[in-house]
Scaffold this motif. Sequence first.
Motif, PDB file in Angstrom:
ATOM      1  N   HIS A 272       0.816  -1.227   0.000  1.00  0.00           N
ATOM      2  CA  HIS A 272       0.000   0.000   0.000  1.00  0.00           C
ATOM      3  C   HIS A 272       0.845   1.271   0.000  1.00  0.00           C
ATOM      4  O   HIS A 272       0.303   2.373   0.159  1.00  0.00           O
ATOM      5  N   VAL A 273       2.170   1.124  -0.175  1.00  0.00           N
ATOM      6  CA  VAL A 273       3.062   2.286  -0.174  1.00  0.00           C
ATOM      7  C   VAL A 273       2.674   3.320  -1.234  1.00  0.00           C
ATOM      8  O   VAL A 273       2.642   4.525  -0.939  1.00  0.00           O
ATOM      9  N   PRO A 274       2.358   2.925  -2.488  1.00  0.00           N
ATOM     10  CA  PRO A 274       1.963   3.932  -3.477  1.00  0.00           C
ATOM     11  C   PRO A 274       0.735   4.741  -3.058  1.00  0.00           C
ATOM     12  O   PRO A 274       0.689   5.959  -3.258  1.00  0.00           O
ATOM     13  N   LEU A 275      -0.249   4.080  -2.451  1.00  0.00           N
ATOM     14  CA  LEU A 275      -1.447   4.789  -1.995  1.00  0.00           C
ATOM     15  C   LEU A 275      -1.093   5.769  -0.877  1.00  0.00           C
ATOM     16  O   LEU A 275      -1.574   6.916  -0.870  1.00  0.00           O
ATOM     17  N   LEU A 276      -0.267   5.323   0.049  1.00  0.00           N
ATOM     18  CA  LEU A 276       0.145   6.209   1.143  1.00  0.00           C
ATOM     19  C   LEU A 276       0.875   7.434   0.606  1.00  0.00           C
ATOM     20  O   LEU A 276       0.650   8.563   1.063  1.00  0.00           O
ATOM     21  N   LEU A 277       1.752   7.217  -0.368  1.00  0.00           N
ATOM     22  CA  LEU A 277       2.480   8.344  -0.955  1.00  0.00           C
ATOM     23  C   LEU A 277       1.531   9.296  -1.662  1.00  0.00           C
ATOM     24  O   LEU A 277       1.689  10.521  -1.568  1.00  0.00           O
ATOM     25  N   ALA A 278       0.548   8.764  -2.373  1.00  0.00           N
ATOM     26  CA  ALA A 278      -0.422   9.622  -3.061  1.00  0.00           C
ATOM     27  C   ALA A 278      -1.173  10.502  -2.061  1.00  0.00           C
ATOM     28  O   ALA A 278      -1.429  11.687  -2.320  1.00  0.00           O
ATOM     29  N   ILE A 279      -1.508   9.938  -0.904  1.00  0.00           N
ATOM     30  CA  ILE A 279      -2.189  10.722   0.133  1.00  0.00           C
ATOM     31  C   ILE A 279      -1.275  11.825   0.649  1.00  0.00           C
ATOM     32  O   ILE A 279      -1.691  12.977   0.845  1.00  0.00           O
ATOM     33  N   ILE A 280       0.004  11.478   0.877  1.00  0.00           N
ATOM     34  CA  ILE A 280       0.972  12.478   1.341  1.00  0.00           C
ATOM     35  C   ILE A 280       1.106  13.608   0.318  1.00  0.00           C
ATOM     36  O   ILE A 280       1.120  14.794   0.673  1.00  0.00           O
ATOM     37  N   MET A 281       1.212  13.244  -0.961  1.00  0.00           N
ATOM     38  CA  MET A 281       1.387  14.256  -2.002  1.00  0.00           C
ATOM     39  C   MET A 281       0.130  15.102  -2.177  1.00  0.00           C
ATOM     40  O   MET A 281       0.224  16.300  -2.485  1.00  0.00           O
ATOM     41  N   PHE A 282      -1.049  14.519  -1.982  1.00  0.00           N
ATOM     42  CA  PHE A 282      -2.281  15.305  -2.023  1.00  0.00           C
ATOM     43  C   PHE A 282      -2.266  16.347  -0.908  1.00  0.00           C
ATOM     44  O   PHE A 282      -2.623  17.508  -1.116  1.00  0.00           O
ATOM     45  N   GLY A 283      -1.812  15.928   0.279  1.00  0.00           N
ATOM     46  CA  GLY A 283      -1.684  16.872   1.386  1.00  0.00           C
ATOM     47  C   GLY A 283      -0.693  17.971   1.077  1.00  0.00           C
ATOM     48  O   GLY A 283      -0.903  19.134   1.430  1.00  0.00           O
TER      49      GLY A 283
ATOM     50  N   VAL B 289       2.261  11.068  -7.620  1.00  0.00           N
ATOM     51  CA  VAL B 289       2.847  12.368  -7.288  1.00  0.00           C
ATOM     52  C   VAL B 289       2.114  13.518  -7.988  1.00  0.00           C
ATOM     53  O   VAL B 289       1.484  14.350  -7.345  1.00  0.00           O
ATOM     54  N   LEU B 290       2.219  13.564  -9.314  1.00  0.00           N
ATOM     55  CA  LEU B 290       1.761  14.748 -10.031  1.00  0.00           C
ATOM     56  C   LEU B 290       0.254  14.964  -9.911  1.00  0.00           C
ATOM     57  O   LEU B 290      -0.200  16.068  -9.571  1.00  0.00           O
ATOM     58  N   LEU B 291      -0.542  13.933 -10.189  1.00  0.00           N
ATOM     59  CA  LEU B 291      -1.997  14.101 -10.135  1.00  0.00           C
ATOM     60  C   LEU B 291      -2.491  14.444  -8.725  1.00  0.00           C
ATOM     61  O   LEU B 291      -3.322  15.354  -8.574  1.00  0.00           O
ATOM     62  N   PRO B 292      -2.012  13.761  -7.662  1.00  0.00           N
ATOM     63  CA  PRO B 292      -2.446  14.165  -6.319  1.00  0.00           C
ATOM     64  C   PRO B 292      -2.039  15.596  -5.952  1.00  0.00           C
ATOM     65  O   PRO B 292      -2.812  16.318  -5.323  1.00  0.00           O
TER      66      PRO B 292
ATOM     67  N   ALA C   4       4.420   6.727 -15.675  1.00  0.00           N
ATOM     68  CA  ALA C   4       3.014   6.511 -15.327  1.00  0.00           C
ATOM     69  C   ALA C   4       2.836   6.454 -13.809  1.00  0.00           C
ATOM     70  O   ALA C   4       1.871   7.009 -13.260  1.00  0.00           O
ATOM     71  N   SER C   5       3.748   5.782 -13.129  1.00  0.00           N
ATOM     72  CA  SER C   5       3.647   5.673 -11.673  1.00  0.00           C
ATOM     73  C   SER C   5       3.770   7.034 -11.000  1.00  0.00           C
ATOM     74  O   SER C   5       3.009   7.357 -10.079  1.00  0.00           O
ATOM     75  N   ILE C   6       4.728   7.844 -11.460  1.00  0.00           N
ATOM     76  CA  ILE C   6       4.925   9.154 -10.842  1.00  0.00           C
ATOM     77  C   ILE C   6       3.729  10.066 -11.127  1.00  0.00           C
ATOM     78  O   ILE C   6       3.334  10.866 -10.271  1.00  0.00           O
ATOM     79  N   LEU C   7       3.144   9.930 -12.306  1.00  0.00           N
ATOM     80  CA  LEU C   7       1.917  10.683 -12.581  1.00  0.00           C
ATOM     81  C   LEU C   7       0.835  10.337 -11.570  1.00  0.00           C
ATOM     82  O   LEU C   7       0.148  11.213 -11.030  1.00  0.00           O
TER      83      LEU C   7
ATOM     84  N   SER D 228      10.521  20.905  -8.660  1.00  0.00           N
ATOM     85  CA  SER D 228      11.162  19.593  -8.804  1.00  0.00           C
ATOM     86  C   SER D 228      10.124  18.480  -8.781  1.00  0.00           C
ATOM     87  O   SER D 228      10.272  17.464  -9.473  1.00  0.00           O
ATOM     88  N   THR D 229       9.052  18.668  -8.024  1.00  0.00           N
ATOM     89  CA  THR D 229       7.971  17.668  -7.993  1.00  0.00           C
ATOM     90  C   THR D 229       7.243  17.610  -9.324  1.00  0.00           C
ATOM     91  O   THR D 229       6.938  16.527  -9.840  1.00  0.00           O
ATOM     92  N   LEU D 230       6.966  18.776  -9.903  1.00  0.00           N
ATOM     93  CA  LEU D 230       6.268  18.811 -11.191  1.00  0.00           C
ATOM     94  C   LEU D 230       7.138  18.251 -12.320  1.00  0.00           C
ATOM     95  O   LEU D 230       6.609  17.709 -13.304  1.00  0.00           O
ATOM     96  N   LEU D 231       8.460  18.384 -12.185  1.00  0.00           N
ATOM     97  CA  LEU D 231       9.371  17.864 -13.214  1.00  0.00           C
ATOM     98  C   LEU D 231       9.646  16.367 -13.052  1.00  0.00           C
ATOM     99  O   LEU D 231      10.151  15.721 -13.973  1.00  0.00           O
ATOM    100  N   ALA D 232       9.325  15.828 -11.886  1.00  0.00           N
ATOM    101  CA  ALA D 232       9.686  14.445 -11.573  1.00  0.00           C
ATOM    102  C   ALA D 232       9.191  13.415 -12.588  1.00  0.00           C
ATOM    103  O   ALA D 232       9.943  12.491 -12.936  1.00  0.00           O
ATOM    104  N   PRO D 233       7.942  13.513 -13.096  1.00  0.00           N
ATOM    105  CA  PRO D 233       7.502  12.486 -14.060  1.00  0.00           C
ATOM    106  C   PRO D 233       8.380  12.410 -15.304  1.00  0.00           C
ATOM    107  O   PRO D 233       8.461  11.359 -15.944  1.00  0.00           O
ATOM    108  N   PHE D 234       9.033  13.495 -15.638  1.00  0.00           N
ATOM    109  CA  PHE D 234       9.862  13.523 -16.850  1.00  0.00           C
ATOM    110  C   PHE D 234      11.330  13.206 -16.551  1.00  0.00           C
ATOM    111  O   PHE D 234      11.965  12.420 -17.254  1.00  0.00           O
TER     112      PHE D 234
END
Length: 322
Positions: free
Chosen positions: A39-50, A170-173, A164-167, A135-141
């Motif tokens: 569940h690490v990806p989900l947890l990270l998405a929540i952190i990035m949304f915050g 990270v980016l979408l949240p 795709a994973s970083i999108l 740097s966060t917005l550039l991360a997917p690339f």
Amino acid sequence: MTVIGKVADFVGKWFAILVLAGAIIGLLIPAQTSLIAPHVPLLLAIIMFGMGLTMRPVDFAIVAKHPKAVLLGVVAQYTVMPLLAWGIAHAFGLPPLLVVGMILVGASPGGTASNVIVYLARGDVALSVAMTSISTLLAPFLTPLLVLGLAGSTLPVSASALFASILQVVLLPVIAGLLLRTFAERFVTPLLPLMPLVSVTGIVLVVAGVVGANADAVLTTGLLLALAVIAHNTLGLTVGYLVGYFGRMPESARRAVSVEVGMQNSGLAASLATTHFEPVAALPGALFSVWHNLSGAAVATYWARRAPEEEGTEEAREPERS
């Protein structure tokens, strides 16, 4: 202050110790904590949304006003740390999966706690926020390209899958949080004091899950890997400061660049490693999460007692006034 607000304030002040406790719990009860790893990806998405909720469009204004400071900082972020990761991993003779894990850490954007550390260190918070955001917005690339270039010969790497994973995590949240803050600020503002609780809880769970899933590897290679992680973080903080120094930035900006370069979004590295490689590749990210929070707290404590001496040209001083 409400009970939840007091708890959020507590975890914000003691996040380094809490992250260390998460790692210890992961070692003590690996069978239980390893259940968190998927569940690490989900947890990270929540952190990035915050994280997105704490951002505002005005945070990017410093980019237009003082592009030199931001550009130097972001370039250092995506060159110094990936190259250091590659060099240190090979110098320490780490096995291929740990080499990939180190490179994932180095190629990740700025850490989610870096802005707090810069604030406590009496650094240029506006510059720190801008660097983290960009740097966060550039991360997917940039992250997939850096991992492909530095680790592609070690293990097969799919840049498109990493993108795709970083999108997704990270980016979408982050964009969703930013948009919600922009268009529903009245609703979001009362929730902002709770963000430290969300972020620290998420990071602690990520560390506990990754360490628990790799408890045996921690016990066998933990010391060598820990030394590599400490060297990576320490050199990142040092080189980041030197970039600010030779870039003729004022002291407050040097501190911001130092922290932004030295502290990585190691949760992202652990998430990508868990998703695209074997679990052991997530170990450098988990150990980096523990160490950079401890070192960041130490650096902040040291600098907090020393007021920045603003030096350099008039142009170099400008970021501090933004």
